[in-house]
Motif scaffolding. Structure first.
Motif, PDB file in Angstrom:
ATOM      1  N   LEU A  64     -19.510  49.616  31.851  1.00 34.93           N
ATOM      2  CA  LEU A  64     -18.475  49.389  30.843  1.00 34.93           C
ATOM      3  C   LEU A  64     -17.098  49.656  31.436  1.00 34.93           C
ATOM      4  N   LYS A  65     -16.976  50.732  32.200  1.00 31.06           N
ATOM      5  CA  LYS A  65     -15.687  51.058  32.826  1.00 31.06           C
ATOM      6  C   LYS A  65     -15.248  49.947  33.784  1.00 31.06           C
ATOM      7  N   VAL A  66     -16.185  49.419  34.552  1.00 29.34           N
ATOM      8  CA  VAL A  66     -15.873  48.331  35.479  1.00 29.34           C
ATOM      9  C   VAL A  66     -15.363  47.116  34.715  1.00 29.34           C
ATOM     10  N   ALA A  67     -16.044  46.766  33.615  1.00 24.51           N
ATOM     11  CA  ALA A  67     -15.628  45.613  32.824  1.00 24.51           C
ATOM     12  C   ALA A  67     -14.218  45.796  32.279  1.00 24.51           C
ATOM     13  N   LEU A  68     -13.939  46.976  31.720  1.00 27.49           N
ATOM     14  CA  LEU A  68     -12.634  47.216  31.111  1.00 27.49           C
ATOM     15  C   LEU A  68     -11.528  47.307  32.153  1.00 27.49           C
ATOM     16  N   GLU A  69     -11.846  47.813  33.335  1.00 27.22           N
ATOM     17  CA  GLU A  69     -10.825  47.966  34.375  1.00 27.22           C
ATOM     18  C   GLU A  69     -10.563  46.669  35.129  1.00 27.22           C
ATOM     19  N   HIS A 116     -13.836  39.027  36.129  1.00 25.73           N
ATOM     20  CA  HIS A 116     -14.681  39.756  37.081  1.00 25.73           C
ATOM     21  C   HIS A 116     -16.119  39.815  36.572  1.00 25.73           C
ATOM     22  N   VAL A 117     -16.283  40.056  35.276  1.00 28.83           N
ATOM     23  CA  VAL A 117     -17.635  40.106  34.701  1.00 28.83           C
ATOM     24  C   VAL A 117     -18.323  38.759  34.876  1.00 28.83           C
ATOM     25  N   ALA A 141     -25.314  45.689  32.123  1.00 29.71           N
ATOM     26  CA  ALA A 141     -24.808  47.027  32.442  1.00 29.71           C
ATOM     27  C   ALA A 141     -25.249  47.458  33.839  1.00 29.71           C
ATOM     28  N   THR A 142     -26.473  47.121  34.211  1.00 27.67           N
ATOM     29  CA  THR A 142     -26.999  47.470  35.534  1.00 27.67           C
ATOM     30  C   THR A 142     -26.228  46.752  36.632  1.00 27.67           C
ATOM     31  N   ILE A 143     -26.000  45.458  36.457  1.00 29.95           N
ATOM     32  CA  ILE A 143     -25.312  44.656  37.471  1.00 29.95           C
ATOM     33  C   ILE A 143     -23.891  45.159  37.700  1.00 29.95           C
ATOM     34  N   LEU A 144     -23.162  45.434  36.615  1.00 31.88           N
ATOM     35  CA  LEU A 144     -21.781  45.871  36.754  1.00 31.88           C
ATOM     36  C   LEU A 144     -21.708  47.272  37.366  1.00 31.88           C
ATOM     37  N   LYS A 145     -22.729  48.065  37.151  1.00 33.74           N
ATOM     38  CA  LYS A 145     -22.751  49.402  37.749  1.00 33.74           C
ATOM     39  C   LYS A 145     -23.003  49.341  39.256  1.00 33.74           C
TER      40      LYS A 145
END
Length: 364
Positions: free
Chosen positions: A37-42, A47-48, A223-227
Motif C-alpha cells: 500500500l505504501k509503495v502504491a501511494l508513494e 507504477h502500479v 499486495a504481494t507484488i507491490l511489496k
C-alpha cells in the motif's frame, strides 16, 4: 522458463499463513504488512499498472482477465463516485482457497482492496462474504477496526489525503451471487439474480456507481507484488504463466488442502508431490479443474503443465484454482449426476441456457 529448484515449497502469497492472528495488526506490520500500500501511494497509479504488467497477473476468480487492463480502464472513469468490491462469495464446489486467505492473512486482503480503492479513486469498498463464511465476519470487522486505528483505513490514509474505508456484507447463501451483477443486487437488498447487460457494472454497478470487482486472491497477489517487486515475482512460473497460484485440491488424495505452487508443474507432480498421491495407492480416473463447472480431464493428461496456455490448448482451464481428483472407483456418470444436482438446486432460472437446457441438434 522460470521453474525454480525449490518448486514444491513456495511461500509468497501465503507467506504469512500461521504467523499471526487476526487481532495482531502489529505482527502483520512487523512481517512487512502494508508495504505494498505504501509503495502504491508513494509511487503512484502508473507504477502500479507497470508492475502488474510485469507480473502477468490474471484474475484469480476464474475469468483470468489481465488485472492491469481492468485496473487501467478503471483509472479513466473518474467523473463520478466509484466503488470497489472484494468478491469473497466462494460458492464453487471444490474451491476453498479464498477462505484460507481470509482466515490466515486477512490484513493482506484488506491491503489489496485498499490499493484497488486508491487506483479507482473510490472512497468506499466492500467485502462480500459468502453466507457460509459468516463465522469469519466478526474477525474481519476486527481487522478493519485495527487497520483504521493504525491509519491504514479511514481519513487521510498515511497522511496522503486518500480517504477510503471498507464494510463487510454477508451473502445470501446462493451460488449465483458469485456473479458480479447478482452480487450487487444482493448488496442492494434485492433478489440475487444477474442484471441484463449493458450497462456493465464497470459503468453502472453498486448503487449505479462505476464498480470494480476483484477476487480475494487477486487482491492478495497485488499486495504481494507491490511489496516484493514485480521483477522478483516474475522469476517464478513457466512461459507466459507468471508467478504462483493458490490451489485447493481435494477428492481421493492423501493430503487435500490449499497449497501455493508455481505455474508450470505438471498435474501429475501436483497430485504426487504436493497432495501426497492417491489414497490407498489407487489409480487416477479423472480430474476436474476449476470447480464443478469445469470439464473433466482424463488420466492420460496428467503430464500436462499447470499453465493457462497448456490447459487452454486442451479446452481445459485453471478457473478458480480448484482441482478435484477422482480415483478408479469413481463412476463418471454418478459424479456428473451430483454436479447436475448442484446446478439444478442453485440455478436462478434467469438465463435461457440454464433455464431451458442445452440442446444438440444433428443435421438430418
Amino acid at each position: 522458463m522460470r521453474i525454480i529448484n525449490n518448486k514444491f515449497n513456495i511461500k509468497m502469497i501465503s507467506e504469512n499463513f500461521g504467523r499471526y492472528k487476526y487481532n495482531e495488526v502489529d505482527k502483520y506490520i512487523e512481517l512487512g504488512g502494508f508495504i505494498g500500500l505504501k509503495v502504491a501511494l508513494e509511487k503512484g497509479k502508473q507504477h502500479v499498472i507497470d508492475e502488474l504488467k510485469i507480473s502477468g497477473l490474471r484474475g484469480r476468480g476464474g475469468a483470468a482477465f489481465p488485472t492491469w487492463q481492468k485496473w487501467e480502464g478503471g483509472i479513466r472513469e473518474l467523473d463520478e463516485e466509484t466503488f470497489v468490491i472484494c468478491n469473497a462469495d466462494e460458492g464453487e464446489p471444490d474451491t476453498f482457497k479464498d477462505r484460507e486467505l481470509i482466515a490466515k492473512d486477512p490484513y493482506k486482503v484488506i491491503e489489496g482492496l485498499t490499493i484497488s480503492g486508491y487506483m479507482r479513486s473510490a472512497k468506499t469498498g466492500a467485502i462480500y462474504l459468502r453466507e457460509e463464511y459468516t463465522y469469519m465476519k466478526h474477525e474481519l470487522e476486527t481487522v478493519l477496526e485495527l487497520s483504521r486505528e493504525k491509519g491504514y483505513l479511514g481519513k487521510n490514509i498515511l497522511g496522503t489525503g486518500f480517504d477510503f474505508d471498507i464494510k463487510v456484507f454477508s451473502g445470501v447463501g446462493a451460488y449465483i451471487c458469485g456473479e458480479g451483477s447478482a452480487l450487487i443486487e444482493s448488496m442492494e437488498g434485492k433478489a440475487g439474480k444477474p442484471r441484463l447487460k449493458p450497462p456493465r457494472i464497470g459503468s453502472k454497478g453498486y448503487l449505479q456507481m462505476p464498480t470494480q470487482f476483484n477476487n480475494v486472491e487477486s487482491l492478495a497477489v497485488v499486495a504481494t507484488i507491490l511489496k516484493m517487486g514485480a521483477s522478483e515475482y516474475a522469476k517464478y512460473g513457466y512461459g507466459d504463466s507468471i508467478g504462483t497460484k493458490l490451489i485447493s485440491i481435494c477428492g481421493n488424495v492423501n493430503k487435500p488442502g490449499v497449497y501455493e505452487i508455481p505455474f508450470g508443474l505438471t498435474l501429475r507432480e501436483i497430485i504426487e508431490n504436493v497432495a501426497g498421491g492417491i489414497e490407498n495407492n489407487k489409480k487416477v480416473k479423472f480430474l476436474q479443474l476449476g470447480g464443478v463447472s469445469g470439464p473433466l480431464a482424463p488420466e492420460s493428461l496428467l503430464d500436462t503443465r499447470y499453465t493457462y496456455e497448456d490447459l487452454w490448448d486442451l479446452d481445459l482451464g485453471i478457473g478458480s484454482g480448484a482441482i478435484l481428483v477422482a480415483d478408479e472407483d469413481m463412476s463418471v456418470i454418478e459424479y456428473i449426476k451430483l454436479a447436475n444436482n448442484f446446478f439444478h438446486h442453485e440455478s436462478c432460472g434467469k438465463c435461457i441456457p440454464c433455464r431451458e437446457g442445452v440442446h444438440v441438434y444433428k443435421k438430418k
